[in-house]
Write a protein that holds these residues in place. Structure first.
Motif, PDB file in Angstrom:
ATOM      1  N   ARG A  88      -6.387  -1.891  -5.167  1.00  0.00           N
ATOM      2  CA  ARG A  88      -7.146  -2.884  -4.395  1.00  0.00           C
ATOM      3  C   ARG A  88      -7.203  -2.511  -2.926  1.00  0.00           C
ATOM      4  O   ARG A  88      -8.228  -2.707  -2.282  1.00  0.00           O
ATOM      5  N   GLY A  89      -6.115  -1.983  -2.405  1.00  0.00           N
ATOM      6  CA  GLY A  89      -6.084  -1.569  -1.005  1.00  0.00           C
ATOM      7  C   GLY A  89      -7.050  -0.418  -0.740  1.00  0.00           C
ATOM      8  O   GLY A  89      -7.766  -0.414   0.264  1.00  0.00           O
ATOM      9  N   VAL A  99     -12.305   1.568   1.218  1.00  0.00           N
ATOM     10  CA  VAL A  99     -13.582   2.244   0.948  1.00  0.00           C
ATOM     11  C   VAL A  99     -14.748   1.307   1.261  1.00  0.00           C
ATOM     12  O   VAL A  99     -15.742   1.724   1.875  1.00  0.00           O
ATOM     13  N   ASP A 100     -14.632   0.052   0.884  1.00  0.00           N
ATOM     14  CA  ASP A 100     -15.688  -0.924   1.189  1.00  0.00           C
ATOM     15  C   ASP A 100     -15.864  -1.088   2.690  1.00  0.00           C
ATOM     16  O   ASP A 100     -16.987  -1.178   3.184  1.00  0.00           O
TER      17      ASP A 100
END
Length: 68
Positions: free
Chosen positions: A5-6, A11-12
């Motif tokens: 998730r990190g 990346v987002d």
């Protein structure tokens, strides 16, 4: 799972940042604005939008278009 998730969040964020800095997101904001304020109006294609944007920048030097 938390590490994934990190990485995904990082990346987002990088994707968002690159789109903002490069001006890629300007067209998306134009489309959203045009559809919200004039739902029946024709929205310019990306190519038309970019040509219009460059013409406006070239016509007014205060918009940041410089040769040097």
């Amino acid at each position: 799972m938390e590490a994934v998730r990190g990485v995904r969040r990082a990346v987002d964020w990088v994707r968002w940042y690159v789109r903002e800095v490069s001006g890629e997101s300007v067209y998306d904001r134009y489309v959203a604005h045009a559809r919200a304020h004039a739902p029946g109006a024709t929205v310019m294609s990306r190519r038309e939008f970019e040509h219009s944007r460059m013409d406006a920048r070239e016509a007014d030097p205060r918009e940041g278009f410089r040769c040097c």
